[in-house]
Design a protein around this motif. Structure first.
Motif, PDB file in Angstrom:
ATOM      1  N   CYS A  88      -7.390   0.505 -55.398  1.00 28.46           N
ATOM      2  CA  CYS A  88      -6.516  -0.505 -54.796  1.00 28.46           C
ATOM      3  C   CYS A  88      -6.198  -0.165 -53.351  1.00 28.46           C
ATOM      4  CB  CYS A  88      -5.213  -0.640 -55.599  1.00 28.46           C
ATOM      5  SG  CYS A  88      -4.112   0.748 -55.384  1.00 28.46           S
ATOM      6  N   VAL A  89      -6.782   0.889 -52.822  1.00 26.08           N
ATOM      7  CA  VAL A  89      -6.529   1.259 -51.436  1.00 26.08           C
ATOM      8  C   VAL A  89      -7.341   0.352 -50.514  1.00 26.08           C
ATOM      9  CG1 VAL A  89      -6.652   3.089 -49.716  1.00 26.08           C
ATOM     10  CG2 VAL A  89      -6.076   3.638 -52.093  1.00 26.08           C
ATOM     11  N   THR A  90      -6.702  -0.157 -49.484  1.00 25.86           N
ATOM     12  CA  THR A  90      -7.381  -1.047 -48.557  1.00 25.86           C
ATOM     13  C   THR A  90      -7.199  -0.541 -47.137  1.00 25.86           C
ATOM     14  OG1 THR A  90      -7.620  -3.350 -47.867  1.00 25.86           O
ATOM     15  CG2 THR A  90      -5.383  -2.564 -48.213  1.00 25.86           C
ATOM     16  N   ARG A  91      -7.960  -1.090 -46.230  1.00 27.18           N
ATOM     17  CA  ARG A  91      -7.838  -0.662 -44.847  1.00 27.18           C
ATOM     18  C   ARG A  91      -6.486  -1.073 -44.274  1.00 27.18           C
ATOM     19  NH1 ARG A  91     -12.902  -3.286 -42.019  1.00 27.18           N
ATOM     20  NH2 ARG A  91     -12.226  -4.980 -43.369  1.00 27.18           N
ATOM     21  N   THR A  92      -5.988  -0.281 -43.354  1.00 27.64           N
ATOM     22  CA  THR A  92      -4.724  -0.591 -42.714  1.00 27.64           C
ATOM     23  C   THR A  92      -4.868  -1.865 -41.895  1.00 27.64           C
ATOM     24  OG1 THR A  92      -4.197   1.756 -42.567  1.00 27.64           O
ATOM     25  CG2 THR A  92      -2.957   0.271 -41.147  1.00 27.64           C
ATOM     26  N   THR A  93      -3.895  -2.745 -42.000  1.00 24.64           N
ATOM     27  CA  THR A  93      -3.913  -3.988 -41.253  1.00 24.64           C
ATOM     28  C   THR A  93      -2.488  -4.406 -40.954  1.00 24.64           C
ATOM     29  OG1 THR A  93      -4.464  -6.349 -41.338  1.00 24.64           O
ATOM     30  CG2 THR A  93      -4.035  -5.266 -43.432  1.00 24.64           C
ATOM     31  N   SER A  94      -2.330  -5.196 -39.920  1.00 23.46           N
ATOM     32  CA  SER A  94      -0.993  -5.673 -39.566  1.00 23.46           C
ATOM     33  C   SER A  94      -0.581  -6.858 -40.425  1.00 23.46           C
ATOM     34  CB  SER A  94      -0.965  -6.068 -38.078  1.00 23.46           C
ATOM     35  OG  SER A  94      -1.915  -7.102 -37.830  1.00 23.46           O
ATOM     36  N   ASP A  95      -1.511  -7.458 -41.163  1.00 24.08           N
ATOM     37  CA  ASP A  95      -1.212  -8.631 -41.975  1.00 24.08           C
ATOM     38  C   ASP A  95      -0.665  -8.233 -43.339  1.00 24.08           C
ATOM     39  OD1 ASP A  95      -2.022 -10.353 -39.962  1.00 24.08           O
ATOM     40  OD2 ASP A  95      -4.104 -10.317 -40.632  1.00 24.08           O
ATOM     41  N   THR A  96       0.384  -7.460 -43.331  1.00 28.29           N
ATOM     42  CA  THR A  96       0.974  -7.011 -44.578  1.00 28.29           C
ATOM     43  C   THR A  96       2.440  -6.685 -44.353  1.00 28.29           C
ATOM     44  OG1 THR A  96       0.690  -5.495 -46.458  1.00 28.29           O
ATOM     45  CG2 THR A  96       0.441  -4.557 -44.253  1.00 28.29           C
ATOM     46  N   TYR A  97       3.158  -6.434 -45.417  1.00 26.44           N
ATOM     47  CA  TYR A  97       4.546  -5.993 -45.305  1.00 26.44           C
ATOM     48  C   TYR A  97       4.882  -5.148 -46.527  1.00 26.44           C
ATOM     49  CZ  TYR A  97       5.163 -10.346 -48.081  1.00 26.44           C
ATOM     50  OH  TYR A  97       5.055 -11.343 -49.009  1.00 26.44           O
ATOM     51  N   LYS A  98       6.016  -4.449 -46.445  1.00 26.15           N
ATOM     52  CA  LYS A  98       6.452  -3.632 -47.560  1.00 26.15           C
ATOM     53  C   LYS A  98       7.182  -4.489 -48.581  1.00 26.15           C
ATOM     54  CE  LYS A  98       7.072   0.494 -44.678  1.00 26.15           C
ATOM     55  NZ  LYS A  98       8.065   1.461 -44.154  1.00 26.15           N
ATOM     56  N   VAL A  99       6.868  -4.270 -49.841  1.00 23.42           N
ATOM     57  CA  VAL A  99       7.482  -5.012 -50.940  1.00 23.42           C
ATOM     58  C   VAL A  99       8.477  -4.092 -51.633  1.00 23.42           C
ATOM     59  CG1 VAL A  99       7.067  -6.199 -53.120  1.00 23.42           C
ATOM     60  CG2 VAL A  99       5.406  -6.412 -51.251  1.00 23.42           C
ATOM     61  N   SER A 100       9.737  -4.505 -51.672  1.00 24.75           N
ATOM     62  CA  SER A 100      10.775  -3.698 -52.313  1.00 24.75           C
ATOM     63  C   SER A 100      10.763  -3.925 -53.820  1.00 24.75           C
ATOM     64  CB  SER A 100      12.151  -4.058 -51.746  1.00 24.75           C
ATOM     65  OG  SER A 100      12.519  -5.369 -52.158  1.00 24.75           O
ATOM     66  N   SER A 101      11.551  -3.136 -54.516  1.00 22.81           N
ATOM     67  CA  SER A 101      11.646  -3.293 -55.975  1.00 22.81           C
ATOM     68  C   SER A 101      12.228  -4.648 -56.343  1.00 22.81           C
ATOM     69  CB  SER A 101      12.494  -2.164 -56.571  1.00 22.81           C
ATOM     70  OG  SER A 101      13.777  -2.130 -55.955  1.00 22.81           O
ATOM     71  N   GLU A 102      13.120  -5.196 -55.492  1.00 26.76           N
ATOM     72  CA  GLU A 102      13.704  -6.515 -55.762  1.00 26.76           C
ATOM     73  C   GLU A 102      12.687  -7.630 -55.551  1.00 26.76           C
ATOM     74  OE1 GLU A 102      15.065  -4.325 -53.707  1.00 26.76           O
ATOM     75  OE2 GLU A 102      16.960  -3.734 -54.646  1.00 26.76           O
ATOM     76  N   GLU A 103      11.701  -7.394 -54.705  1.00 21.74           N
ATOM     77  CA  GLU A 103      10.720  -8.424 -54.369  1.00 21.74           C
ATOM     78  C   GLU A 103       9.444  -8.314 -55.200  1.00 21.74           C
ATOM     79  OE1 GLU A 103      11.823  -8.477 -49.585  1.00 21.74           O
ATOM     80  OE2 GLU A 103      10.438  -7.000 -50.434  1.00 21.74           O
TER      81      GLU A 103
END
Length: 426
Positions: free
Chosen positions: A40-55
């Protein structure tokens, strides 16, 4: 499980499901031969964000539902697969440390790695169903267990289309959840939800709203104490809480991105519309053609006063009025750096009746270039023409916008409020 091993006497839906699973297994085998070590590891990209436990749960539900649709899972089996796969993948994530973002505090996940993990684990979940020991239980995944002979495939009641058009990136997003009430296990299972989001400064805010807003709204709707009520104030507050919480959580990520939003909820013959920004919603019937949205533009007197009271300014720049000379809408989800831009939605509700035929949602790339009269005429004529597929209708609207020199991303969603054959041409 072989495609050829399906008894002819079985329910047609179950036969279709078994074929879907067999096809999934064949594709997985072909891919594994080409790429033996997937992760599930993917290349680093700016088109992402961190997902919290609430999200996290909202992202899982959205990703799994979209995966089932894109893989071609028969509609009659998607709902139970969604719920069971979500539960299983929630458990699997406890061991998927490679998808976590390192840091202090509760676990957080990289969105793209999480989505790739979901795709991989869902495939494993589906492949397990091809085991001989599971075959007899496949019918339990159907929405209509038992003898389903005679059950007809449901006629589609919505369609959508979107194009990047002239901009370098596609920043529009939309979500169409015909089975919103079932997906999020609401008291009213027949509730429908549709949303259109026009992102700016990137697509991340629009993507976030697409996955998070349905979950946040469903959570608010579950707080209702009297399940028979359809009081507008309750739905207004539910939408407002959802929009504000989505904005708060996304703003905490400190990502320079924002999105307009227009959302439609249909429940108990009531239509509820909530919006921020300038995407619109047109309600159409024989005697009713009503634009439900008053766009939040900085030059509107009420918005200008509110912006200036909050310490912002409204300046004319690049041919448009903009907040602080930057943003051409006065309200949005995201845009954390513009304090005068708020996410509090406006809201309208309409009691639906037999005179209402359809609803059209769209971004400004559509509405700024195509007259509402053209939209109405085109949809009616297309619905009356048996040679025109439902999926072609929003494409016709988009092409009309492009022909009228729309330079923007364009999204159009058409929602039927009754079966197509009951809608007569004007």
């Amino acid at each position: 499980m072989s495609k050829d091993a399906i008894p002819a006497s079985e329910c047609a839906h179950l036969v279709e499901f078994k074929r879907f699973l067999a096809t999934t297994a064949e594709k997985a085998a072909a891919v594994s031969e080409e790429v033996p070590n997937r992760s599930c590891v993917t290349r680093t990209t700016s088109d992402t964000y961190k997902v919290s436990s609430e999200e996290r749960h909202a992202e899982l539900v959205s990703a799994i539902w979209n995966q089932l649709a894109s893989r071609g899972c028969p509609e009659q089996f998607r709902l139970k697969l969604l719920h069971r796969a979500t539960q299983q993948i929630e458990q699997d994530l406890c061991f998927a440390k490679e998808c976590e973002v390192t840091g202090e505090g509760p676990p957080q996940y990289d969105l793209l790695k999480l989505q790739k993990f979901v795709a991989s684990e869902l495939e494993k979940f589906l492949l397990k169903l091809t085991d001989n020991s599971e075959v007899d239980r496949l019918k339990d995944f159907s929405d209509e267990p038992g003898d389903c002979k005679g059950h007809q495939k449901k006629e589609p009641l919505h369609t959508s289309a979107a194009v990047k058009n002239k901009p370098r990136k596609m920043e529009d997003r939309n979500v169409c959840l015909e089975r919103f009430g079932e997906i999020y296990e609401l008291q009213d299972k027949n509730t429908r939800f549709f949303g259109v989001f026009d992102g700016h400064s990137g697509s991340l805010s629009a993507s976030y709203a697409t996955s998070q807003l349905p979950q946040l709204l469903a959570d608010q709707l579950k707080l209702i104490s009297d399940h028979s009520t359809s009081a507008p104030d309750f739905y207004r507050n539910a939408f407002e809480s959802s929009f504000l919480l989505a904005d708060e959580r996304f703003s905490q990520k400190k990502i320079t991105s924002g999105t307009t939003s227009v959302c439609a909820l249909i429940a108990k013959n009531q239509l509820y519309i909530a919006w921020v920004g300038d995407s619109k919603a047109l309600l159409v019937g024989k005697r009713t053609q009503l634009q439900l949205v008053k766009p939040h533009k900085p030059e509107n007197p009420d918005e200008r006063k509110r912006i200036e009271t909050a310490g912002g300014t409204v300046l004319h720049a690049q041919g448009q009025w903009r907040v602080n000379g930057i943003l051409n809408v006065a309200r949005s989800i995201g845009d954390y750096s513009l304090e005068a831009v708020i996410a509090e939605p406006d809201f309208v509700d309409v009691q639906l009746n037999e005179a209402h035929d359809f609803l059209v949602l769209g971004t400004d790339g559509l509405w700024d270039h195509v007259p509402e009269s053209f939209v109405i005429e085109t949809v009616y004529e297309s619905l009356a023409d048996p040679t025109t597929k439902l999926d072609d209708i929003p494409k016709l609207l988009i092409e009309a916008a492009k022909e009228r020199d729309s330079q923007d991303n364009i999204t159009a969603v058409v929602v039927l409020l009754k079966p197509r054959h009951q809608i007569e041409n004007l």
